[in-house]
Design an enzyme around this catalytic site. Structure first.
Site, PDB file in Angstrom:
ATOM      1  CB  ALA B  19      -0.908  -0.013   1.217  1.00  0.00           C
ATOM      2  CB  VAL B  23       8.498  -4.063  -0.451  1.00  0.00           C
ATOM      3  CG1 VAL B  23       9.418  -4.634   0.606  1.00  0.00           C
ATOM      4  CG2 VAL B  23       7.335  -3.325   0.185  1.00  0.00           C
ATOM      5  CG  ASP B 140      -2.964  -3.153   5.667  1.00  0.00           C
ATOM      6  OD1 ASP B 140      -4.086  -3.674   5.483  1.00  0.00           O
ATOM      7  OD2 ASP B 140      -2.110  -3.050   4.771  1.00  0.00           O
TER       8      ASP B 140
END
Lengths: 394, 306
Positions: B19, B23, B140
């Site tokens: 989100a 990465v 999350d």
């Protein structure tokens, strides 16, 4: 005394000349920390128990090697490995001793201390919920051991004197900005660490100091000064761009680790548990702030510095003892960590710093604590020969 | 400075959109270890790095000092300037190859043993209790950011990022899965640490089912799916500060959780329902969940044996 270029910016903040006009109120929650009235059932019970005993024998100081006091000893495990003077520190514990039939009271000390610490944290507005108070206190005790530096070494081209001049200047800027007291302690802590972590030229030393104060403010304050204002305070020696670049450099150097358990919190906590008078607290706060100027103090743990400042403050002021006051003091004193030697060494450093504070070039703290709001503590005659006072007492 | 980071960490592969930005899996050229690089771009104004970023990253650093076994290691933090308006903060985490999602997918039929699930749940809750006691909520939590090492150790990842990113989030609407979101978030009411417990409940059920419990396609659809299981909450539990009215949903009665998670034992079902409680104030906390009899019976059993 090594004079560096940045002292030339002094006219901008000439705090020394007009002592009385420039006194700004120290805006901090801690100001309200005077003697606290507590009427707690447990406390009363213990005082009743001690009331029957001869005053001079009631409480005696002694070193304890026992680990039976589980609650108080809990945090000593970590601190033992931290040595300020090369030898293994043994915890100093004060508790009632030498009396028959006091076992129940001894057993009561940990829970009594716990209760008083919880009350004090709440009173000092450091917690919202008392359920977590003790955990938070244990956490403070544990994390504060990470806040001392391994040695007093400074990079080659810096001396303790240079450092003191810089710290003194930061104390003035801090006061002018009306920041919280914690911000100052954090700023100096960040400075001490940055000096060892990142390479700075002498010319950029003032910039580094200012950035440390700025970062401390970002961590602690609600209102931030403008970067341009900070540059103005440094007489535009550095550009905004340079300041922001230094900010990133410091953050990277410190790996964003800005956590710090302030000695001031311990001072106010212990003072509150000990029911210290307002004057003792102000004197201790003065002595604690003087420790920021002393390069040798960086190796000590916050709780040790706070304890030493309070001990010295009591000795200097020599307030007439009361049974309740002594009992509370003994209880509060069990929060101290480290050997008696360390405690005395800090007290000696502080005493000699206080004795010459008025005549030094770095006298911002002396002036700050000379006013009416701080009960004129820095001008107290007892400070002039505080060192000899220590000699007699030990 | 920018070079220092890119030299020390050599990107190997992109491991996820996430989100909050890309990465990367990278190799630490100093130690040879693999790391996960997460970069956050923050707007810098005239006053340098925003206070919120400074505070949040400092908090992550502080938590790192406690070295909790169920939380992913934060190994390094760097800040580099991209332009006058933007600074890139790179968080370097330890790299764990496997997340719970792949771990569940890889498990052969008939799935995880009840003991294994209990162990995973205990570790998950330990990590969560640690975060919550440090005033950090995950916000999350989902199988993708629960890492499982080859030794079976659970490590929570991506916590605390939500706050660092929050201003950025508002600018870039990203597709984030709704399946683990609690009712209060779906209803856009106020929320706190109980959000993570709801997500943990969903994951708990998923460990048995090996597929998600509530797979909604929109906020309303997600709420509908939730009420099919837990029933429509009573009027007095419905938050007052929300736009979506309770009357939009059919008056459903709660159904036995065993209908949806057949393999779960009685204590497990009890704990699961305490996690999937509509009212966040009544939902069990991570610490209390660890004390639940679901976790205790195993210990007492082994004690009895020995």
């Amino acid at each position: 005394m090594a004079r560096t270029g940045f002292c030339d910016s002094k006219p901008l903040l000439d705090l020394h000349k007009k002592v009385d006009e420039r006194r700004a109120p120290l805006r901090t929650w801690a100001n309200a920390c005077g003697p606290i009235d507590r009427r707690q059932p447990i406390a009363d019970e213990s005082r009743m128990a001690t009331g029957k005993v001869e005053p001079e024998h009631r409480w005696e100081r002694r070193l304890s090697m026992q680990t039976s006091e589980g609650i108080i000893m809990g945090f000593h495990e970590d601190s033992r490995t931290h040595t300020a003077d090369g030898c293994v520190d043994e915890p100093v514990l004060l508790y009632p001793h030498g009396l028959q039939g006091l076992h129940s009271l001894q057993a009561l000390v940990p829970s009594l201390l716990r209760h008083e610490v919880e009350m004090a944290l709440e009173k000092l507005n450091l917690i919202w919920d008392r359920t977590f108070a003790w955990d938070m206190f244990l956490d403070m005790m544990r994390t504060q051991t990470w806040n001392s530096l391994p040695n007093t070494d400074l990079p080659r081209h810096f001396t303790d004197a240079t450092r003191a001049v810089l710290v003194d200047w930061l104390i003035q800027v801090h006061e002018m900005m009306h920041f919280q007291e914690e911000t100052l302690y954090l700023a100096i802590h960040l400075l001490n660490r940055s000096l060892r972590k990142i390479q700075v030229t002498t010319a950029n030393l003032q910039l580094l100091g200012m950035v440390c104060l700025f970062l401390a403010a970002k961590k602690e304050e609600c209102l931030l000064p403008e970067v341009s204002g900070l540059c103005y305070l440094m007489d535009h020696t550095y550009t905004k761009h340079q300041l922001l670049r230094m900010e990133r450099k410091v953050l990277c150097g410190l790996k964003f680790d800005l956590s710090f358990t302030s000695p001031l919190h311990f001072l106010l906590l212990v003072a509150s548990v000990a029911h210290c008078s307002a004057k003792v607290v102000w004197m201790a706060r003065y002595l604690l702030e003087l420790s920021l100027l002393e390069g040798q103090c960086v190796v000590f743990q916050p709780v040790q510095l706070a304890g030493a400042a309070l001990c010295l403050s009591r000795q200097v002021l020599q307030e007439p003892p009361t049974p309740e006051g002594e009992a509370a003091w003994c209880l509060a004193y069990s929060i101290h960590v480290g050997s008696e030697t360390v405690l005395l060494r800090i007290m000696q450093i502080l005493a000699s710093a206080a004795a010459r504070a008025h005549s030094r070039e770095t006298c911002a703290t002396f002036i700050k604590f000379s006013g009416l709001e701080t009960m004129h503590v820095s001008g107290h005659p007892g400070l002039k020969n505080a060192s000899s006072l220590l000699g007699i007492c030990t | 400075m920018a070079h220092a980071t890119s030299i020390q960490y050599e990107p190997v592969a992109e491991i996820g959109g996430g989100a909050y930005g890309t990465v990367y899996k990278a190799r630490d050229t100093e130690s040879g270890q693999f790391v996960a690089l997460k970069s956050v771009r923050v707007q810098t104004d005239q006053n340098g790095l925003p206070i919120s970023t400074v505070r949040e990253v400092a908090l992550l650093k502080r938590m790192e000092q406690f070295d909790h076994p169920n939380v992913v290691r934060l190994m390094d933090v760097c800040a580099t300037t991209r332009s006058d308006q933007e600074t890139k903060v790179t968080l370097v985490f330890e790299h764990v190859d496997q997340d719970l999602k792949t771990y569940l997918e890889k498990t052969p039929s008939p799935g995880l043993s009840p003991e294994r699930i209990k162990d995973l749940m205990r570790q998950l809750l330990c990590g969560l209790a640690f975060l919550h006691s440090n005033r950090v909520m995950h916000r999350d939590l989902k199988p993708e950011n629960i890492l499982v090492t080859s030794q079976g150790q659970v490590k929570l990842a991506d916590f605390g990022l939500a706050k660092i990113h929050s201003c950025h989030m508002a600018l870039t609407p990203v597709v984030v899965t709704l399946w683990y979101r609690p009712p209060e978030v779906l209803l856009q009411s106020s929320y706190a640490t109980p959000v993570d417990i709801w997500s943990t409940g969903c994951i708990f059920a998923e460990m048995f089912r090996r597929k998600p419990l509530f797979c909604g396609e929109s906020e309303v659809d997600q709420l509908g799916k939730i009420f099919e299981v837990i029933g429509l909450p009573p009027e007095e539990e419905w938050p007052t500060d929300v736009t979506l009215s309770r009357t939009n949903f059919p008056p459903l009665m709660p159904r036995p959780i065993a209908d949806f998670v057949p393999e779960i034992n009685e204590q497990g079902a009890q704990l699961l329902m305490k996690m999937l409680t509509f009212d966040p104030l009544k939902r069990i906390s991570a610490l209390n969940a660890l004390e639940h009899s679901y976790f205790q019976d195993e210990e007492t059993l082994t004690q009895k044996k020995s």
